[in-house]
Design an enzyme around this catalytic site. Structure first.
Site, PDB file in Angstrom:
ATOM      1  N   ARG A  87       0.854  -1.178   0.000  1.00 56.63           N
ATOM      2  CA  ARG A  87       0.000   0.000   0.000  1.00 56.63           C
ATOM      3  C   ARG A  87       0.893   1.232   0.000  1.00 56.63           C
ATOM      4  O   ARG A  87       2.028   1.196   0.477  1.00 56.63           O
ATOM      5  CB  ARG A  87      -0.903   0.013   1.229  1.00 56.63           C
ATOM      6  CG  ARG A  87      -1.811  -1.220   1.370  1.00 56.63           C
ATOM      7  CD  ARG A  87      -2.589  -1.167   2.680  1.00 56.63           C
ATOM      8  NE  ARG A  87      -3.490  -2.303   2.817  1.00 56.63           N
ATOM      9  CZ  ARG A  87      -3.179  -3.448   3.422  1.00 56.63           C
ATOM     10  NH1 ARG A  87      -1.967  -3.605   3.945  1.00 56.63           N
ATOM     11  NH2 ARG A  87      -4.056  -4.432   3.507  1.00 56.63           N
ATOM     12  N   LYS A  95      -1.869  -1.939   7.509  1.00 55.44           N
ATOM     13  CA  LYS A  95      -3.291  -1.758   7.778  1.00 55.44           C
ATOM     14  C   LYS A  95      -3.747  -2.744   8.844  1.00 55.44           C
ATOM     15  O   LYS A  95      -3.396  -3.926   8.808  1.00 55.44           O
ATOM     16  CB  LYS A  95      -4.090  -1.969   6.495  1.00 55.44           C
ATOM     17  CG  LYS A  95      -5.570  -1.635   6.636  1.00 55.44           C
ATOM     18  CD  LYS A  95      -6.274  -1.744   5.308  1.00 55.44           C
ATOM     19  CE  LYS A  95      -7.747  -1.393   5.432  1.00 55.44           C
ATOM     20  NZ  LYS A  95      -8.449  -1.482   4.129  1.00 55.44           N
ATOM     21  N   HIS A 132      -2.063   2.436  -5.988  1.00 55.86           N
ATOM     22  CA  HIS A 132      -2.709   1.178  -5.601  1.00 55.86           C
ATOM     23  C   HIS A 132      -2.872   0.242  -6.783  1.00 55.86           C
ATOM     24  O   HIS A 132      -3.007  -0.976  -6.606  1.00 55.86           O
ATOM     25  CB  HIS A 132      -4.072   1.460  -4.957  1.00 55.86           C
ATOM     26  CG  HIS A 132      -4.499   0.415  -3.974  1.00 55.86           C
ATOM     27  ND1 HIS A 132      -3.914   0.261  -2.735  1.00 55.86           N
ATOM     28  CD2 HIS A 132      -5.453  -0.555  -4.054  1.00 55.86           C
ATOM     29  CE1 HIS A 132      -4.490  -0.742  -2.095  1.00 55.86           C
ATOM     30  NE2 HIS A 132      -5.417  -1.264  -2.872  1.00 55.86           N
ATOM     31  N   ARG A 188      -0.306  -2.393  -6.712  1.00 62.57           N
ATOM     32  CA  ARG A 188      -0.605  -3.482  -5.766  1.00 62.57           C
ATOM     33  C   ARG A 188      -1.553  -4.490  -6.407  1.00 62.57           C
ATOM     34  O   ARG A 188      -1.374  -5.698  -6.270  1.00 62.57           O
ATOM     35  CB  ARG A 188      -1.196  -2.885  -4.488  1.00 62.57           C
ATOM     36  CG  ARG A 188      -1.606  -3.882  -3.406  1.00 62.57           C
ATOM     37  CD  ARG A 188      -1.978  -3.100  -2.154  1.00 62.57           C
ATOM     38  NE  ARG A 188      -2.789  -3.850  -1.226  1.00 62.57           N
ATOM     39  CZ  ARG A 188      -2.313  -4.624  -0.247  1.00 62.57           C
ATOM     40  NH1 ARG A 188      -1.010  -4.759  -0.110  1.00 62.57           N
ATOM     41  NH2 ARG A 188      -3.122  -5.258   0.570  1.00 62.57           N
ATOM     42  N   HIS A 198      -3.795  -9.239   3.835  1.00 60.57           N
ATOM     43  CA  HIS A 198      -5.252  -9.269   3.942  1.00 60.57           C
ATOM     44  C   HIS A 198      -5.666 -10.099   5.147  1.00 60.57           C
ATOM     45  O   HIS A 198      -5.119 -11.182   5.371  1.00 60.57           O
ATOM     46  CB  HIS A 198      -5.882  -9.889   2.688  1.00 60.57           C
ATOM     47  CG  HIS A 198      -5.872  -8.973   1.510  1.00 60.57           C
ATOM     48  ND1 HIS A 198      -6.044  -9.418   0.202  1.00 60.57           N
ATOM     49  CD2 HIS A 198      -5.725  -7.622   1.423  1.00 60.57           C
ATOM     50  CE1 HIS A 198      -5.998  -8.388  -0.612  1.00 60.57           C
ATOM     51  NE2 HIS A 198      -5.804  -7.295   0.088  1.00 60.57           N
ATOM     52  N   TYR A 237      -9.123 -11.549  -6.761  1.00 64.21           N
ATOM     53  CA  TYR A 237      -8.170 -11.513  -7.870  1.00 64.21           C
ATOM     54  C   TYR A 237      -8.326 -12.719  -8.786  1.00 64.21           C
ATOM     55  O   TYR A 237      -7.848 -12.703  -9.919  1.00 64.21           O
ATOM     56  CB  TYR A 237      -6.735 -11.412  -7.337  1.00 64.21           C
ATOM     57  CG  TYR A 237      -6.456 -10.074  -6.704  1.00 64.21           C
ATOM     58  CD1 TYR A 237      -6.317  -8.930  -7.483  1.00 64.21           C
ATOM     59  CD2 TYR A 237      -6.358  -9.935  -5.327  1.00 64.21           C
ATOM     60  CE1 TYR A 237      -6.086  -7.694  -6.901  1.00 64.21           C
ATOM     61  CE2 TYR A 237      -6.126  -8.708  -4.740  1.00 64.21           C
ATOM     62  CZ  TYR A 237      -5.987  -7.580  -5.533  1.00 64.21           C
ATOM     63  OH  TYR A 237      -5.766  -6.360  -4.964  1.00 64.21           O
TER      64      TYR A 237
END
Length: 310
Positions: A151, A176, A241, A244, A267, A276
């Site tokens: 990120r 995050k 982003h 990413r 994640h 994805y």
């Protein structure tokens, strides 16, 4: 009339000369739950706008005002569901946690976000885009974002000590969700980082900003990305982003396991990473259709034919 929740610069989240008791309590509640600084700032700003809209303290407002404000954001300001969701999350925290109002969940409904697949750059487009970044620092930042799937907030907050060339790893500190993780350090990225270090000689922050002792800002990276996007002439949208997204998709298309990609991206949920699968064209669209596995069906009687259109 100045709102009781006047916006606070992130630098002053922990120290404000105009701190009201309600704002102080909300800030403490967010701190207890270890919410990220950007989240704290966003929530305070959203509640400030809410209170300013009615020119009253949030303590004097209730479910009807919350509903009216959500209608205002949706109909009058025409904000996207994702933007309305941020305001809704802030109000939910204020009333459920800080003010402890016994409201039903539907009293502050969360808008449903439309599911949209990201537009992904091809490997060739990524290479062309990076070649169009005209600053050594910015090219190294964006190359790092793609090479490790970071990120923008993670790549800007890298420190020189986060580079572990012995184990070929990058340490991502407090990403995050306030979670640390390790990602791979590609040999080509290590070479690029060493070339960058020889020129810039960063001390603490790997990518220092204009303010002494502070890392480069996310806005500076976004502006560099916009310049390179224009120079590259790529029709697809490109943001930091996007790199990413490209990282995850390209790994999936070359056979990397989804669970491993989840760990690399940081994640919390595998479901987030699994999206994805929907855009990895070399694995999804290259799948054999069951029609091709059926025995041949006898053709129908001949009819006049026209030239195919595709």
């Amino acid at each position: 009339m100045q709102s009781l929740f006047a916006a606070i610069h992130p630098f002053h989240l922990q120290r404000s000369f105009a701190m009201t008791p309600l704002r102080q309590r909300m800030l403490e509640d967010m701190g207890i739950r270890n919410l990220a600084e950007n989240t704290q700032l966003s929530y305070l700003q959203q509640v400030s706008l809410y209170a300013g809209h009615f020119h009253r303290s949030p303590e004097e407002l209730g479910p009807e005002e919350v509903r009216a404000y959500q209608v205002h954001l949706t109909k009058a300001r025409k904000l996207a569901p994702s933007s309305v969701s941020i305001a809704t999350s802030a109000l939910r925290f204020l009333y459920k946690v800080t003010l402890k109002r016994e409201w039903a969940p539907d009293d502050i409904p969360m808008p449903k976000k439309p599911f949209k697949l990201p537009v992904v750059l091809s490997p060739e487009e990524v290479s062309h885009f990076l070649a169009c970044v005209d600053s050594l620092k910015q090219r190294t930042i964006l190359t790092t974002a793609y090479a490790a799937g970071l990120r923008v907030s993670e790549v800007t907050h890298l420190k020189v000590t986060d580079i572990d060339s012995q184990r070929m790893m990058l340490r991502i500190s407090q990403g995050k969700g306030n979670r640390d993780r390790y990602v791979m350090l590609s040999p080509r990225l290590l070479e690029a980082l060493r070339s960058y270090w020889k020129v810039v000689r960063p001390d603490a922050w790997l990518f220092p900003g204009d303010i002494p002792g502070q890392p480069i800002s996310r806005n500076a990276v976004a502006l560099a990305c916009q310049r390179a996007h224009r120079a590259a002439g790529i029709a697809k949208p490109v943001t930091p982003h996007s790199l990413r997204h490209a990282f995850a998709t390209h790994l999936l298309e070359t056979g990397t396991d989804v669970r491993r990609i989840q760990l690399l991206l940081g994640h919390r949920s595998l479901a987030t990473t699994s999206r994805y699968l929907k855009i990895a064209t070399s694995t999804v669209c290259a799948t054999t259709s069951p029609l091709d596995l059926l025995p041949e069906v006898a053709p129908l009687p001949s009819e006049p034919t026209a030239s195919p259109v595709f």
